[in-house]
Design an enzyme around this catalytic site. Sequence first.
Site, PDB file in Angstrom:
ATOM      1  N   GLN A   1      36.844 -28.911  53.581  1.00 32.49           N
ATOM      2  CA  GLN A   1      38.300 -28.997  53.495  1.00 32.49           C
ATOM      3  C   GLN A   1      38.743 -30.439  53.222  1.00 32.49           C
ATOM      4  OE1 GLN A   1      39.063 -27.272  57.357  1.00 32.49           O
ATOM      5  NE2 GLN A   1      37.490 -28.583  58.267  1.00 32.49           N
TER       6      GLN A   1
ATOM      7  N   ASP B   1      28.592 -23.009  61.990  1.00 29.93           N
ATOM      8  CA  ASP B   1      29.563 -21.923  62.006  1.00 29.93           C
ATOM      9  C   ASP B   1      29.592 -21.255  63.390  1.00 29.93           C
ATOM     10  OD1 ASP B   1      31.123 -19.701  61.561  1.00 29.93           O
ATOM     11  OD2 ASP B   1      29.993 -18.988  59.834  1.00 29.93           O
TER      12      ASP B   1
ATOM     13  N   ASP C   1      39.497 -22.535  69.201  1.00 33.11           N
ATOM     14  CA  ASP C   1      40.492 -23.531  68.787  1.00 33.11           C
ATOM     15  C   ASP C   1      40.315 -23.728  67.281  1.00 33.11           C
ATOM     16  OD1 ASP C   1      42.166 -25.672  68.447  1.00 33.11           O
ATOM     17  OD2 ASP C   1      41.086 -27.019  69.782  1.00 33.11           O
TER      18      ASP C   1
ATOM     19  N   THR D   1      41.354 -23.134  62.953  1.00 31.69           N
ATOM     20  CA  THR D   1      42.400 -23.194  61.935  1.00 31.69           C
ATOM     21  C   THR D   1      42.967 -21.782  61.737  1.00 31.69           C
ATOM     22  OG1 THR D   1      40.469 -23.220  60.480  1.00 31.69           O
ATOM     23  CG2 THR D   1      41.705 -25.242  60.613  1.00 31.69           C
TER      24      THR D   1
HETATM   25  N1  SAM Z   1      45.067 -27.270  66.671  1.00 33.19           N
HETATM   26  C1  SAM Z   1      44.760 -26.693  65.438  1.00 33.19           C
HETATM   27  C2  SAM Z   1      45.663 -25.590  64.956  1.00 33.19           C
HETATM   28  O1  SAM Z   1      45.897 -24.590  65.679  1.00 33.19           O
HETATM   29  O2  SAM Z   1      46.168 -25.687  63.850  1.00 33.19           O
HETATM   30  C3  SAM Z   1      43.302 -26.390  65.319  1.00 33.19           C
HETATM   31  C4  SAM Z   1      42.575 -27.686  65.263  1.00 33.19           C
HETATM   32  S1  SAM Z   1      40.872 -27.751  65.006  1.00 33.19           S
HETATM   33  C5  SAM Z   1      40.877 -29.193  64.037  1.00 33.19           C
HETATM   34  C6  SAM Z   1      40.402 -26.390  63.972  1.00 33.19           C
HETATM   35  C7  SAM Z   1      38.977 -26.502  63.502  1.00 33.19           C
HETATM   36  O3  SAM Z   1      38.398 -25.206  63.326  1.00 33.19           O
HETATM   37  C8  SAM Z   1      38.786 -27.229  62.169  1.00 33.19           C
HETATM   38  O4  SAM Z   1      38.255 -28.503  62.382  1.00 33.19           O
HETATM   39  C9  SAM Z   1      37.828 -26.307  61.369  1.00 33.19           C
HETATM   40  O5  SAM Z   1      36.803 -27.016  60.695  1.00 33.19           O
HETATM   41  C10 SAM Z   1      37.268 -25.412  62.482  1.00 33.19           C
HETATM   42  N2  SAM Z   1      36.743 -24.124  62.029  1.00 33.19           N
HETATM   43  C11 SAM Z   1      37.266 -23.260  61.130  1.00 33.19           C
HETATM   44  N3  SAM Z   1      36.459 -22.191  60.977  1.00 33.19           N
HETATM   45  C12 SAM Z   1      35.378 -22.369  61.801  1.00 33.19           C
HETATM   46  C13 SAM Z   1      34.202 -21.620  62.091  1.00 33.19           C
HETATM   47  N4  SAM Z   1      33.961 -20.445  61.500  1.00 33.19           N
HETATM   48  N5  SAM Z   1      33.327 -22.131  63.000  1.00 33.19           N
HETATM   49  C14 SAM Z   1      33.569 -23.308  63.625  1.00 33.19           C
HETATM   50  N6  SAM Z   1      34.659 -24.070  63.381  1.00 33.19           N
HETATM   51  C15 SAM Z   1      35.556 -23.605  62.478  1.00 33.19           C
END
Ligand code: SAM
Length: 283
Positions: A35, A141, A160, A162
Amino acid sequence: MPPGGDWYTEEWAGQGSAISLKLARKLHDEQSPYQRIEIFETATFGRLMTLDGLVMVTDRDNFVYHEMMSHPALYTHDRPRRLLIIGGGDCGTLREVLKHDEVEHVDQVELDERVTRVSEQFFPELCAANTDARAHLHFQDGIRWVKEVAPASYDVIIVDSTDPVGPAAGLFGPAFYADCHRALKPEGLIVGQSESPLFHVDLIQAMHTHLRAADFLDVATLSFPQCTYPSGWWSATLARKDATLAGFREEDCRDRPFATRYYNDGIHRAAFAAPEFLFKALL
Ligand code: SAM
């Protein structure tokens, strides 16, 4: 700079609304393997991190989100010792859960290592607990992690993530919840960010359906203000294996040995009160 000159603007497709933050300058811009990660200095909200153009964190209001993703779940569980955070790359949730002395071990499984490294550089206060011996950072993942982890590994799982698109889409699906159910100990609980009660009631409904189908005994949604997320109102949905979500360790919460800025025992009770339209949608 994004459209709008020295303003950052995130438009919410289909909702006819948007948020704008006045910018001072851009501090960082990179395309990770997953991203686009951008950091801005804003005029009044401190630093802002966006992923693919969507607000993740600002200095000014992240405390509400991170406290509500952590403390209601941890004070509902009798003794949360082993935790899993999926996503959470800015590390604000990790910092909150490590405030609890009962917590012995936290696996944080974030897909994109660059989100954490950039956060360490630009949001050092959110990453203050990353060197805590109880914190174990893994970059892979989260969907695969819960599929492969041993049964009954965790007391609490915090998703937590995206928004439910791209690699995060599976974090809202039935197969993932079934794997989480297996990965939790009896009386364990899962909490996941569940978007806006005003804009995304269908998503919250679907989460309830999928969590119940995965054999969770009790499911409940709490809400809180989050002025930089779509509609300014956000939610988290909790589900518990073999036990109810009603009640919490009120006395421990009142006597907590650490500071919070949003969460307290009154907020805990109030946050679970369902507005009428949501109550009816979740019947
Ligand atoms: N506070 C935020 C919101 O609700 O918008 C979320 C913040 S946190 C930075 C979200 C994280 O989820 C991102 O860094 C992203 O890379 C991660 N993410 C997305 N899909 C994922 C997956 N399948 N496994 C692990 N992490 C994942």
